[in-house]
Motif scaffolding. Structure first.
Motif, PDB file in Angstrom:
ATOM      1  N   SER A   1      59.243  93.496 -68.507  1.00 53.40           N
ATOM      2  CA  SER A   1      60.476  94.096 -68.930  1.00 53.40           C
ATOM      3  C   SER A   1      60.472  95.306 -67.880  1.00 53.40           C
ATOM      4  CB  SER A   1      60.759  94.579 -70.190  1.00 53.40           C
ATOM      5  OG  SER A   1      59.852  95.363 -70.965  1.00 53.40           O
TER       6      SER A   1
ATOM      7  N   VAL B   1      64.408  90.776 -70.966  1.00 54.07           N
ATOM      8  CA  VAL B   1      63.080  90.829 -70.815  1.00 54.07           C
ATOM      9  C   VAL B   1      62.471  89.179 -70.584  1.00 54.07           C
ATOM     10  CG1 VAL B   1      60.964  91.019 -72.292  1.00 54.07           C
ATOM     11  CG2 VAL B   1      62.865  92.451 -72.871  1.00 54.07           C
TER      12      VAL B   1
ATOM     13  N   TRP C   1      62.313  99.307 -67.260  1.00 54.67           N
ATOM     14  CA  TRP C   1      62.953 100.480 -68.108  1.00 54.67           C
ATOM     15  C   TRP C   1      63.119 101.564 -67.282  1.00 54.67           C
ATOM     16  CZ3 TRP C   1      63.680  99.430 -73.332  1.00 54.67           C
ATOM     17  CH2 TRP C   1      62.849  98.425 -74.034  1.00 54.67           C
TER      18      TRP C   1
ATOM     19  N   VAL D   1      59.230  93.714 -77.985  1.00 50.84           N
ATOM     20  CA  VAL D   1      60.001  93.527 -76.950  1.00 50.84           C
ATOM     21  C   VAL D   1      60.552  92.236 -77.109  1.00 50.84           C
ATOM     22  CG1 VAL D   1      60.438  93.796 -74.539  1.00 50.84           C
ATOM     23  CG2 VAL D   1      58.566  95.193 -75.507  1.00 50.84           C
TER      24      VAL D   1
ATOM     25  N   LEU E   1      66.643  99.676 -71.528  1.00 46.62           N
ATOM     26  CA  LEU E   1      66.222  98.406 -70.629  1.00 46.62           C
ATOM     27  C   LEU E   1      67.108  98.257 -69.850  1.00 46.62           C
ATOM     28  CD1 LEU E   1      64.505  95.959 -70.972  1.00 46.62           C
ATOM     29  CD2 LEU E   1      66.067  94.981 -72.621  1.00 46.62           C
TER      30      LEU E   1
ATOM     31  N   ALA F   1      64.877 101.727 -76.052  1.00 50.17           N
ATOM     32  CA  ALA F   1      63.569 101.750 -76.660  1.00 50.17           C
ATOM     33  C   ALA F   1      63.366 102.557 -77.895  1.00 50.17           C
ATOM     34  CB  ALA F   1      62.492 102.275 -75.559  1.00 50.17           C
TER      35      ALA F   1
END
Length: 283
Positions: free
Chosen positions: A126, A142, A128, A280, A138, A90
Motif C-alpha cells: 500500500s 491496497v 501512504w 490493511v 492511503l 490509517a
C-alpha cells in the motif's frame, strides 16, 4: 261545531305560511348561535391551516411540512449519528506502524506487510501520504504482492529472503517508458532489462545494502555495506505465474505504474518492509 268559512280558512293558511317563512329565515342564525367561537388559549399552538383553531396534540404533524427555523431545537433530543470514518485514513495498528517506522523527514511510505506463510508468499502493498496534521492517507488501493520464496529476514546473499526494515526509494527504470507523471529518476533503456521476465517492465530500486551514493538524502536501515548480505532488492512487476520472488517485492503491473506516478522525490519516499498481519484492506 260550525265549519269555518272559506275566508276564515284562507286567513289561517296565510298566517301559517308567514310563521314558516320566519322560521326558515332565522335558521342560519340559530345554527351559528349553537356553536359560539371558543376563546383562543395563547399557550396552545394554532393550526397553520385554520389559524383560528388550536392544533390537536394527539394528531401527528406532517413530516413534509418544514419546521419554523426561528424555533429552537430541543437540546435533549439525540443528535444525528456521525458518519463512518474515512477508510482511507490509517488507524489502529497501521497508523502506529507508519508513525513508528517511517522517519520524520519522509512524507511518503510504501508499506509492505504480511505473514507470507503460503507457498506464494502473499503480502499486502500500500501507498501512504503523511498529512499536515500527522495522519496518514492511503493513495489508491491496497494491492496483493509477493516477497522472497523463503519469506522474511534476509541474512546472506542467495538466501531468497526479503529484508526487514526501512529503505529509501531514489531510482527506478524499466523495459517500458515511464508512466505519465513519473518524477523519480527513471532509467528507460530497454536493452538493460529482460523483456522475457516481465517483472522488469517497471522496477524501483530498494536501497538495501547499497553504496552510500545510493542512499538519497538520509541513511536508513542497514545503510552501511555489509559483505555477503546480498543486494539487488527491487520493487517490481509480478511474474506471469504470480509466484514468490528471489528476495524482491512484487505487485501487479498496474500498481507498479501507479506507484511510479505517485513517488515524489521531494517527499523523500521510503519503503517499510514489515512482517506481521495488519488490518490493511486489499482489493
Amino acid at each position: 261545531m260550525r265549519a269555518p268559512s272559506p275566508a276564515h280558512r284562507w286567513t289561517r293558511a296565510l298566517a301559517a305560511a308567514t310563521v314558516v317563512g320566519l322560521l326558515l329565515t332565522a335558521a342560519p342564525a340559530l345554527a351559528d348561535d349553537a356553536a359560539p367561537p371558543v376563546p383562543t388559549d395563547p399557550s396552545v399552538p394554532l393550526d397553520p391551516v385554520n389559524p383560528g383553531a388550536p392544533t390537536d396534540p394527539t394528531v401527528p404533524t406532517d413530516p413534509t411540512v418544514p419546521t419554523d427555523p426561528t424555533v429552537p431545537t430541543d437540546p435533549t433530543a439525540p443528535s444525528q449519528p456521525a458518519g463512518p470514518a474515512d477508510p482511507a485514513v490509517a488507524t489502529g495498528s497501521v497508523a502506529a506502524l507508519l508513525d513508528e517506522r517511517t522517519p520524520r523527514w519522509s512524507d511518503q511510505a510504501v508499506l509492505v506487510t504480511g505473514n507470507a506463510r503460503t507457498k506464494k508468499r502473499w503480502v499486502l502493498v500500500s501507498r501512504w501520504d503523511r498529512q499536515d496534521d500527522g495522519t496518514w492517507m492511503l493513495d489508491g488501493e491496497v494491492a496483493r504482492g509477493h516477497i522472497g520464496s523463503n519469506g522474511w529476514g534476509k541474512q546472506r546473499r542467495g538466501d531468497r529472503k526479503t529484508p526487514v526494515g526501512v529503505f529509501t526509494l531514489t531510482a527506478a527504470g524499466g523495459y517500458l517508458p515511464a508512466p505519465a507523471g513519473t518524477r523519480i529518476q527513471y532509467d528507460h533503456r530497454p536493452w538493460r532489462y529482460y523483456k522475457t521476465t516481465r517483472f522488469a517492465d517497471y522496477v524501483v530500486r530498494i536501497n538495501y545494502n547499497v553504496p552510500k551514493s545510493h542512499w538519497g538524502d538520509r541513511p536508513t536501515t542497514d545503510a552501511t555495506i555489509k559483505w555477503n548480505r546480498g543486494s539487488g532488492i527491487w520493487l517490481h512487476v509480478d511474474s506471469t505465474t504470480g509466484r514468490a520472488t528471489a528476495g524482491c517485492v512484487s505487485q501487479p503491473r498496474e500498481d507498479m505504474a501507479a506507484t511510479l506516478s505517485w513517488l515524489d522525490p521531494a517527499d523523500r519516499p521510503v519503503i517499510v518492509l514489515e512482517p506481521g498481519a495488519y488490518r490493511v484492506k486489499p482489493r
